[in-house]
Design a protein around this motif. Structure first.
Motif, PDB file in Angstrom:
ATOM      1  N   MET A  72      38.951 -19.598   8.291  1.00  0.00           N
ATOM      2  CA  MET A  72      37.904 -20.265   9.064  1.00  0.00           C
ATOM      3  C   MET A  72      38.010 -19.955  10.551  1.00  0.00           C
ATOM      4  O   MET A  72      37.009 -19.588  11.188  1.00  0.00           O
ATOM      5  CB  MET A  72      37.994 -21.783   8.843  1.00  0.00           C
ATOM      6  CG  MET A  72      37.609 -22.238   7.451  1.00  0.00           C
ATOM      7  SD  MET A  72      37.987 -23.986   7.177  1.00  0.00           S
ATOM      8  CE  MET A  72      36.889 -24.769   8.363  1.00  0.00           C
ATOM      9  N   TRP A  73      39.204 -20.081  11.127  1.00  0.00           N
ATOM     10  CA  TRP A  73      39.339 -19.995  12.576  1.00  0.00           C
ATOM     11  C   TRP A  73      39.632 -18.589  13.079  1.00  0.00           C
ATOM     12  O   TRP A  73      39.328 -18.291  14.240  1.00  0.00           O
ATOM     13  CB  TRP A  73      40.433 -20.953  13.057  1.00  0.00           C
ATOM     14  CG  TRP A  73      40.257 -22.348  12.550  1.00  0.00           C
ATOM     15  CD1 TRP A  73      41.121 -23.065  11.794  1.00  0.00           C
ATOM     16  CD2 TRP A  73      39.116 -23.191  12.750  1.00  0.00           C
ATOM     17  NE1 TRP A  73      40.598 -24.307  11.506  1.00  0.00           N
ATOM     18  CE2 TRP A  73      39.366 -24.406  12.079  1.00  0.00           C
ATOM     19  CE3 TRP A  73      37.901 -23.034  13.426  1.00  0.00           C
ATOM     20  CZ2 TRP A  73      38.461 -25.464  12.061  1.00  0.00           C
ATOM     21  CZ3 TRP A  73      36.997 -24.089  13.406  1.00  0.00           C
ATOM     22  CH2 TRP A  73      37.280 -25.281  12.740  1.00  0.00           C
TER      23      TRP A  73
ATOM     24  N   ARG B 130      30.600 -16.911   4.906  1.00  0.00           N
ATOM     25  CA  ARG B 130      31.645 -17.094   3.893  1.00  0.00           C
ATOM     26  C   ARG B 130      31.437 -16.208   2.667  1.00  0.00           C
ATOM     27  O   ARG B 130      32.342 -16.050   1.857  1.00  0.00           O
ATOM     28  CB  ARG B 130      31.700 -18.553   3.463  1.00  0.00           C
ATOM     29  CG  ARG B 130      30.526 -19.015   2.611  1.00  0.00           C
ATOM     30  CD  ARG B 130      30.750 -20.408   2.096  1.00  0.00           C
ATOM     31  NE  ARG B 130      29.674 -20.820   1.198  1.00  0.00           N
ATOM     32  CZ  ARG B 130      29.725 -21.882   0.406  1.00  0.00           C
ATOM     33  NH1 ARG B 130      30.808 -22.646   0.411  1.00  0.00           N
ATOM     34  NH2 ARG B 130      28.716 -22.189  -0.374  1.00  0.00           N
TER      35      ARG B 130
ATOM     36  N   PHE C   9      28.403 -20.462   8.993  1.00  0.00           N
ATOM     37  CA  PHE C   9      29.530 -20.441   8.060  1.00  0.00           C
ATOM     38  C   PHE C   9      29.051 -20.263   6.625  1.00  0.00           C
ATOM     39  O   PHE C   9      29.706 -19.571   5.825  1.00  0.00           O
ATOM     40  CB  PHE C   9      30.351 -21.724   8.194  1.00  0.00           C
ATOM     41  CG  PHE C   9      31.490 -21.614   9.158  1.00  0.00           C
ATOM     42  CD1 PHE C   9      32.796 -21.529   8.711  1.00  0.00           C
ATOM     43  CD2 PHE C   9      31.263 -21.566  10.530  1.00  0.00           C
ATOM     44  CE1 PHE C   9      33.853 -21.412   9.597  1.00  0.00           C
ATOM     45  CE2 PHE C   9      32.305 -21.463  11.426  1.00  0.00           C
ATOM     46  CZ  PHE C   9      33.606 -21.377  10.961  1.00  0.00           C
TER      47      PHE C   9
ATOM     48  N   TYR D 222      31.898 -23.942   5.310  1.00  0.00           N
ATOM     49  CA  TYR D 222      32.916 -23.183   4.587  1.00  0.00           C
ATOM     50  C   TYR D 222      33.157 -23.744   3.188  1.00  0.00           C
ATOM     51  O   TYR D 222      33.208 -23.004   2.207  1.00  0.00           O
ATOM     52  CB  TYR D 222      34.224 -23.164   5.369  1.00  0.00           C
ATOM     53  CG  TYR D 222      35.315 -22.362   4.695  1.00  0.00           C
ATOM     54  CD1 TYR D 222      35.323 -20.974   4.774  1.00  0.00           C
ATOM     55  CD2 TYR D 222      36.320 -22.992   3.975  1.00  0.00           C
ATOM     56  CE1 TYR D 222      36.311 -20.224   4.149  1.00  0.00           C
ATOM     57  CE2 TYR D 222      37.314 -22.265   3.348  1.00  0.00           C
ATOM     58  CZ  TYR D 222      37.306 -20.878   3.441  1.00  0.00           C
ATOM     59  OH  TYR D 222      38.285 -20.147   2.809  1.00  0.00           O
TER      60      TYR D 222
ATOM     61  N   ALA E  90      31.835 -26.173  10.762  1.00  0.00           N
ATOM     62  CA  ALA E  90      32.686 -25.215  10.061  1.00  0.00           C
ATOM     63  C   ALA E  90      33.157 -25.780   8.718  1.00  0.00           C
ATOM     64  O   ALA E  90      33.155 -25.071   7.696  1.00  0.00           O
ATOM     65  CB  ALA E  90      33.888 -24.863  10.933  1.00  0.00           C
TER      66      ALA E  90
ATOM     67  N   ASN F 155      42.783 -21.153   3.840  1.00  0.00           N
ATOM     68  CA  ASN F 155      41.435 -21.519   4.287  1.00  0.00           C
ATOM     69  C   ASN F 155      41.360 -21.705   5.795  1.00  0.00           C
ATOM     70  O   ASN F 155      40.404 -21.266   6.446  1.00  0.00           O
ATOM     71  CB  ASN F 155      40.989 -22.809   3.586  1.00  0.00           C
ATOM     72  CG  ASN F 155      40.722 -22.608   2.107  1.00  0.00           C
ATOM     73  OD1 ASN F 155      40.340 -21.518   1.680  1.00  0.00           O
ATOM     74  ND2 ASN F 155      40.928 -23.654   1.316  1.00  0.00           N
TER      75      ASN F 155
END
Length: 346
Positions: free
Chosen positions: A253-254, A234, A230, A171, A167, A249
């Motif tokens: 991401m999560w 993204r 990712f 990302y 990740a 961020n």
């Protein structure tokens, strides 16, 4: 009165496709059943009775060790419930005992066996015994539990590390991705087997040490797939919109990208667990795995190699391994089909 049509969620549609794959679904049911049963191995296979009623009092040998003097013996040593004298004392004269279906534990040595070891399958030992006199069925039950729990632990650790590293790479990209990729190339080129041999010579063998060493290398394959997901996600509009709204961020991401990047993670879980079980079995076969005395499928295969005439050792252990790996493979194939992006609308 509304004529709205209920549209199932993608997760529900994937579950329906998984259930339509009968081979994968029944493999999941059977594998789950075997794992649950193995968690109660002490109840299924043990050299101690589950409960004893002796002279009006109840005893629970699985929980507490009782000396044989408790049941009319002469010595204060722990009772041997395979001893004909102790067995007669707790099953006659109004006394009774409930034994497990298989009255042997993984380390039980039957000193009262009627055949030399390794003994062929008989009414005394349904799957026979190994070259040390231990019941083979008990070894298989406990060895299967050790292998499955080790595989689950190694898979879970690999997934956590692989998802985090993949990740971050996917990302942020750029120099972060480049630095991680160079590190993975260097780390992946290290001789894993040689490191295991070196550490096994330095430290006492243990499951924890083996789990740590294998976890250091088991995350890299999954990290590549998460990184690719990712990198793709993204650039999606929902990520750009979240950035424009000032979302951090970590939250992007999560909370946004990760749920849409879990397909390769879930799909590869059964295959990663198969690889973990095979790794443990191979290391045990070479003598680099679990500590001596721990029930192990690899150690049983090594015994089968050393005792060619005792065909029941190799055959039964090989059958357990084949069935376990086949069930995991069928589950993985069904998961891959259920999560196929080309079938999301069905």
């Amino acid at each position: 009165m509304s004529n709205s049509i209920e549209h199932p969620s993608p997760g529900r549609r994937a579950w329906r496709r998984f259930r339509r794959n009968k081979l994968g679904f029944y493999s999941l049911v059977l594998f789950t059943t075997l794992v649950v049963l193995s968690l109660f191995a002490e109840v299924l296979s043990n050299d101690k009775p589950l409960v004893v009623s002796y002279q009006g009092q109840f005893y629970f040998p699985l929980v507490t060790d009782y000396p044989e003097s408790t049941f009319g013996g002469d010595f204060p040593t722990p009772a041997d419930y395979l001893d004909p004298f102790i067995r007669d004392r707790i099953t006659q004269g109004g006394n009774w005992a409930v034994y497990p279906p298989n009255p042997y534990g993984p380390k039980t040595l039957n000193y009262f066996a009627s055949s030399p070891n390794p003994a062929a399958p008989s009414r005394e030992n349904f799957f026979g015994s190994d070259d040390r006199g231990r019941d083979l069925l008990a070894q298989l039950i406990y060895g299967f539990r050790v292998s499955v729990l080790f595989g689950l632990a190694l898979t879970a650790i690999g997934v956590v590390i692989g998802v985090i590293t993949g990740a971050i790479q996917g990302y942020f990209g750029g120099k972060t991705d480049l630095a991680f990729q160079r590190f993975i190339e260097i780390w992946g080129s290290m001789p894993e087997l040689y490191l295991l041999i070196i550490f096994s010579a330095i430290f006492a063998p243990s499951i924890s040490l083996l789990l740590i060493l294998l976890s250091l290398f088991g995350w890299m394959g999954l990290s590549d797939y998460v990184r690719a997901e990712f990198l793709r996600n993204r650039q999606m509009d929902y990520v750009r919109a979240a950035r424009a709204l000032g979302v951090g961020n970590r939250r992007i991401m999560w909370r946004h990208i990760l749920p849409n990047s879990m397909t390769p993670v879930v799909t590869f879980l059964p295959f990663r667990m198969s690889a973990a079980i095979l790794a443990l079995t191979s290391l045990d076969f070479l003598g680099l795995g679990v500590p001596p005395g721990t029930p192990s499928l690899g150690e049983l295969l090594s015994q089968g190699k050393a005792n060619i005439d005792a065909w029941w050792i190799s055959l039964s252990t090989f059958a357990v391994l084949v069935v376990t790996l086949l069930l995991l493979t069928f589950m993985g194939d069904a998961l891959r089909d259920a999560l196929d992006p080309r079938k999301l609308s069905t």
